[in-house]
Design an enzyme around this catalytic site. Structure first.
Site, PDB file in Angstrom:
ATOM      1  N   TYR A  78       0.849  -1.199   0.000  1.00 16.29           N
ATOM      2  CA  TYR A  78       0.000   0.000   0.000  1.00 16.29           C
ATOM      3  C   TYR A  78       0.885   1.249   0.000  1.00 16.29           C
ATOM      4  O   TYR A  78       0.971   1.969  -0.951  1.00 16.29           O
ATOM      5  CB  TYR A  78      -0.964   0.010   1.177  1.00 16.29           C
ATOM      6  CG  TYR A  78      -1.889   1.212   1.122  1.00 16.29           C
ATOM      7  CD1 TYR A  78      -2.933   1.243   0.201  1.00 16.29           C
ATOM      8  CD2 TYR A  78      -1.697   2.324   1.943  1.00 16.29           C
ATOM      9  CE1 TYR A  78      -3.765   2.347   0.099  1.00 16.29           C
ATOM     10  CE2 TYR A  78      -2.520   3.434   1.847  1.00 16.29           C
ATOM     11  CZ  TYR A  78      -3.558   3.444   0.928  1.00 16.29           C
ATOM     12  OH  TYR A  78      -4.371   4.539   0.823  1.00 16.29           O
ATOM     13  N   SER A 158      -5.992   1.487  -4.765  1.00 24.70           N
ATOM     14  CA  SER A 158      -5.937   2.913  -4.442  1.00 24.70           C
ATOM     15  C   SER A 158      -4.489   3.403  -4.508  1.00 24.70           C
ATOM     16  O   SER A 158      -3.851   3.273  -5.554  1.00 24.70           O
ATOM     17  CB  SER A 158      -6.566   3.168  -3.070  1.00 24.70           C
ATOM     18  OG  SER A 158      -6.802   4.540  -2.872  1.00 24.70           O
ATOM     19  N   ASP A 241     -16.719   5.741  -8.395  1.00 26.32           N
ATOM     20  CA  ASP A 241     -15.623   6.057  -7.479  1.00 26.32           C
ATOM     21  C   ASP A 241     -15.471   7.573  -7.369  1.00 26.32           C
ATOM     22  O   ASP A 241     -15.136   8.254  -8.338  1.00 26.32           O
ATOM     23  CB  ASP A 241     -14.319   5.439  -7.992  1.00 26.32           C
ATOM     24  CG  ASP A 241     -13.201   5.474  -6.955  1.00 26.32           C
ATOM     25  OD1 ASP A 241     -13.290   6.282  -6.008  1.00 26.32           O
ATOM     26  OD2 ASP A 241     -12.244   4.700  -7.102  1.00 26.32           O
ATOM     27  N   HIS A 276     -15.308   3.539  -4.374  1.00 23.48           N
ATOM     28  CA  HIS A 276     -13.876   3.339  -4.242  1.00 23.48           C
ATOM     29  C   HIS A 276     -13.522   1.991  -3.625  1.00 23.48           C
ATOM     30  O   HIS A 276     -12.475   1.424  -3.928  1.00 23.48           O
ATOM     31  CB  HIS A 276     -13.278   4.465  -3.400  1.00 23.48           C
ATOM     32  CG  HIS A 276     -11.787   4.505  -3.397  1.00 23.48           C
ATOM     33  ND1 HIS A 276     -11.045   4.685  -4.544  1.00 23.48           N
ATOM     34  CD2 HIS A 276     -10.871   4.381  -2.388  1.00 23.48           C
ATOM     35  CE1 HIS A 276      -9.758   4.689  -4.252  1.00 23.48           C
ATOM     36  NE2 HIS A 276      -9.622   4.489  -2.959  1.00 23.48           N
TER      37      HIS A 276
END
Length: 303
Positions: A78, A158, A241, A276
Site C-alpha cells: 500500500y 488505491s 468512485d 472506491h
C-alpha cells in the site's frame, strides 16, 4: 471482560473473550472453513532498498516451499497516507497459495508500519521512495530464488494501485502480470477532480513547478513509452468512485492498448454500481476477487 478479534491472511476472524482478572482467554466465535489453515506458514524477512533502507516483507506460502526460482508469486503493498497495513482474511489468497503460489506483502515507505518518519519518507517529494521500495522487493524475491519475472505478478488498490502502476511503467521487464485497482494513474490531473485537492500533501501539486516535475516523472499515464511491450494488465475501476475517478483507468488502458508494440493483453474491468471500495455485497466482492485472481493465475500459468 474484553472481547477482541484475531485474524490474518489465512485465518478467518476468531472472536476471543479475555478475562482481565484471571488473564484467561476463551474462543467465543469462529468462522468454519473447508481447508486446513495449518498447512500454511508465514516467513518474515527484511530486504535492502535504496540508500540501504531495510524494508519488512512477509511471505505466505505452503509449508516446505522450495526456493527454486520458479514459484508463482503475487507481490502487493500500500505505502501511503501513513496507513498501517494489517492482514485480513481473503479466500482468494487461500486459493492462490493452495495452488502453489506465494503471497508477499511489502511494508514500503509511505505507510505507517514503522512510524511517522517511515510514512514521511514516502510522502510528497519523497514519493518515489515508495516505488523504489516496491521494485526492490521484487528484485529481492527474484535474487533469492523465490520466483522469476515470468512468474511474478503485482497488485494493489488505491494508493497501492498507483504503486504497482508506477512500478510497471518504470520496470516493465520485472513483472509478468499487473493488476492496479482503483488506482490514480494521471497524477497531473488528479488534484483537479473530486477529493484530489485534499491529497496535495501526500502527492504534491502541479501549481508548483518542482512538484509538477516530480509528479510527471512518476505519473504512470505520462510514462508510457511507445516502444515498450508492457506486462499483461487487468486494470480495475469502479464507475461511481468519488475518490479516484474512473477516467484514470480509462485513459491509462486506452494509451496502453493503442500502441503497436503492445502485444501482451491490456484489459479493463469496470465495477458497476460501486465506489472506491468496490462492491458492497459479499457476492460482488467475491466475484471481483475471483476475476482478479483468475487473471493472475492464468498469466502465471497456474491453470
Amino acid at each position: 471482560m474484553v472481547r477482541f478479534i484475531l485474524t490474518s491472511w489465512t485465518v478467518p476472524p476468531v472472536v476471543y473473550e479475555f478475562n482481565i482478572q484471571s488473564f484467561e482467554k476463551e474462543v467465543i466465535e469462529r468462522t468454519e472453513v473447508p481447508f486446513d489453515f495449518e498447512q500454511f506458514e508465514y516467513t518474515e524477512l527484511e530486504y535492502k532498498s535504496e540508500q540501504g533502507v531495510k524494508v519488512p516483507l512477509v511471505l505466505v506460502h505452503k509449508k516446505g516451499v522450495e526456493k527454486n526460482g520458479d514459484n508463482p508469486l503475487l507481490l502487493t503493498a500500500y505505502g501511503g497516507f501513513g496507513s498501517v497495513s494489517t492482514p485480513s482474511y481473503r479466500s482468494e489468497i487461500i486459493h492462490f497459495v493452495e495452488h502453489g503460489g506465494i503471497f508477499a506483502f511489502a511494508n514500503i515507505r509511505g505507510g505507517g508500519d514503522k512510524g511517522a518518519k517511515w510514512a514521511k519518507a514516502g510522502k510528497g517529494k519523497f514519493k518515489q521512495n515508495s516505488f523504489d521500495d516496491f521494485i526492490a522487493a521484487a528484485e529481492y524475491l527474484v535474487d533469492q530464488k523465490y520466483t522469476n519475472p515470468k512468474k511474478l505478478a503485482i497488485t494493489g488498490g488505491s494508493n497501492g494501485g498507483l504503486v504497482v502502476a508506477a512500478a510497471a511503467t518504470q520496470r516493465p521487464d520485472l513483472f509478468k502480470a499487473v493488476v492496479p485497482v482503483v488506482a490514480p494513474t494521471d497524477m497531473i490531473r488528479f488534484e483537479k477532480f473530486t477529493v484530489g485537492h485534499w491529497h496535495i500533501d501526500e502527492y504534491g501539486t502541479v501549481a508548483d513547478s518542482t512538484s509538477f516535475c516530480r509528479l510527471k516523472n512518476y505519473s504512470p499515464y505520462h510514462n508510457i513509452t511507445d516502444e515498450v511491450n508492457y506486462p499483461s494488465m487487468l486494470v480495475v475501476t469502479s464507475e461511481n468512485d468519488d475518490r479516484v475517478p474512473p477516467f484514470h483507468s480509462y485513459k491509462f488502458v486506452a494509451k496502453l492498448q493503442n500502441r503497436k508494440e503492445q502485444t501482451n493483453p491490456i484489459l479493463l474491468k469496470v465495477q458497476e454500481d460501486a465506489g472506491h471500495y468496490g462492491g458492497l455485497t459479499y457476492s460482488s466482492r467475491t466475484q471481483n476477487g475471483a476475476d482478479v485472481y483468475s487473471f493472475i493465475m492464468h498469466e502465471l500459468g497456474m491453470e
